[in-house]
Design a protein around this motif. Structure first.
Motif, PDB file in Angstrom:
ATOM      1  N   GLY A 163      -6.735 -13.974  44.192  1.00 18.23           N
ATOM      2  CA  GLY A 163      -7.365 -15.138  44.807  1.00 18.23           C
ATOM      3  C   GLY A 163      -8.819 -15.293  44.386  1.00 18.23           C
ATOM      4  N   TYR A 164      -9.584 -14.217  44.458  1.00 24.27           N
ATOM      5  CA  TYR A 164     -10.997 -14.321  44.110  1.00 24.27           C
ATOM      6  C   TYR A 164     -11.227 -14.373  42.603  1.00 24.27           C
ATOM      7  CZ  TYR A 164     -12.786 -14.502  48.764  1.00 24.27           C
ATOM      8  OH  TYR A 164     -13.085 -14.937  50.028  1.00 24.27           O
ATOM      9  N   ALA A 165     -10.374 -13.749  41.803  1.00 24.47           N
ATOM     10  CA  ALA A 165     -10.485 -13.879  40.344  1.00 24.47           C
ATOM     11  C   ALA A 165     -10.208 -15.319  39.926  1.00 24.47           C
ATOM     12  CB  ALA A 165      -9.526 -12.919  39.650  1.00 24.47           C
ATOM     13  N   LEU A 166      -9.168 -15.895  40.498  1.00 23.15           N
ATOM     14  CA  LEU A 166      -8.835 -17.285  40.196  1.00 23.15           C
ATOM     15  C   LEU A 166      -9.932 -18.231  40.678  1.00 23.15           C
ATOM     16  CD1 LEU A 166      -6.503 -18.788  38.849  1.00 23.15           C
ATOM     17  CD2 LEU A 166      -5.440 -19.002  41.084  1.00 23.15           C
ATOM     18  N   LEU A 167     -10.508 -17.931  41.820  1.00 26.64           N
ATOM     19  CA  LEU A 167     -11.598 -18.753  42.346  1.00 26.64           C
ATOM     20  C   LEU A 167     -12.803 -18.724  41.403  1.00 26.64           C
ATOM     21  CD1 LEU A 167     -12.334 -20.488  44.803  1.00 26.64           C
ATOM     22  CD2 LEU A 167     -13.304 -18.456  45.836  1.00 26.64           C
ATOM     23  N   ALA A 168     -13.090 -17.565  40.848  1.00 26.09           N
ATOM     24  CA  ALA A 168     -14.220 -17.442  39.918  1.00 26.09           C
ATOM     25  C   ALA A 168     -13.982 -18.237  38.637  1.00 26.09           C
ATOM     26  CB  ALA A 168     -14.460 -15.980  39.580  1.00 26.09           C
ATOM     27  N   LEU A 169     -12.717 -18.378  38.243  1.00 21.73           N
ATOM     28  CA  LEU A 169     -12.382 -19.071  36.998  1.00 21.73           C
ATOM     29  C   LEU A 169     -12.023 -20.546  37.193  1.00 21.73           C
ATOM     30  CD1 LEU A 169     -10.147 -16.249  35.480  1.00 21.73           C
ATOM     31  CD2 LEU A 169     -12.537 -16.765  34.908  1.00 21.73           C
ATOM     32  N   ALA A 170     -11.891 -20.972  38.430  1.00 19.98           N
ATOM     33  CA  ALA A 170     -11.375 -22.314  38.733  1.00 19.98           C
ATOM     34  C   ALA A 170     -12.294 -23.416  38.226  1.00 19.98           C
ATOM     35  CB  ALA A 170     -11.174 -22.466  40.234  1.00 19.98           C
ATOM     36  N   ARG A 171     -11.687 -24.412  37.615  1.00 11.94           N
ATOM     37  CA  ARG A 171     -12.414 -25.591  37.142  1.00 11.94           C
ATOM     38  C   ARG A 171     -11.694 -26.888  37.511  1.00 11.94           C
ATOM     39  NH1 ARG A 171     -16.210 -23.112  37.525  1.00 11.94           N
ATOM     40  NH2 ARG A 171     -17.072 -21.752  35.967  1.00 11.94           N
TER      41      ARG A 171
END
Length: 157
Positions: free
Chosen positions: A95-103
């Motif tokens: 969840g937090y890895a995806l949040l960091a990469l989200a665009r």
């Protein structure tokens, strides 16, 4: 006694993440709107307005926490409390890895939903684990650590 405190402290680190997840969007939502260019944000005028996309980002985690909490009880019975807590780390990390990469809005929603799912699982599994592994004479104050951890996580956000 010190082994009980150490084990409880490690398990209740998920409470810090719980609090952070709950309070995260408040101070960061305007930055998310800017970075992902939600709500018709135009850097030229610099005006940030809220829209339904921003509301969905804010509400994705609490909504996903509901099925996480509902499914955590049976999962703890079938798989064991420790296995569920260890497995829950995959939801937090992804969840937090995806949040960091989200665009994009869909990616943000999935990321917040994964963190919310982990929040729901932690709300059940952490308390069950601590209650069942703590000696009766220290169960109360060790169990209170979960709520303290949530509060500290909110402060970190």
């Amino acid at each position: 006694m010190s082994r009980d405190v150490t084990r409880t402290a490690v398990v209740e680190l998920q409470a810090l993440l719980f609090g952070y997840t709950v309070a995260f969007t408040g101070p960061t939502l305007t930055h998310i709107i800017e970075d992902v260019r939600l709500c018709g944000y135009d850097p030229a005028d610099g005006v940030i307005t809220m829209c339904s996309g921003a509301a969905f980002i804010a509400s994705a985690a609490p909504l996903a926490a509901i099925p996480g909490a509902v499914l955590a009880g049976p999962a703890c019975v079938i798989l064991g409390r420790r296995a569920v807590l260890v497995g829950n780390l995959a939801f937090w990390i992804s969840g937090y890895a995806l949040l960091a990469l989200a665009r994009s809005l869909p990616t943000l929603l999935v990321a917040r939903a994964l963190a919310g799912l982990a929040t729901g699982v932690a709300s059940v599994a952490c308390n069950m684990y601590v209650a069942e592994t703590s000696p009766s004479e220290s169960r109360g104050w060790l169990g209170a650590g979960f709520n303290v951890g949530i509060s500290i996580g909110i402060l970190f956000a």
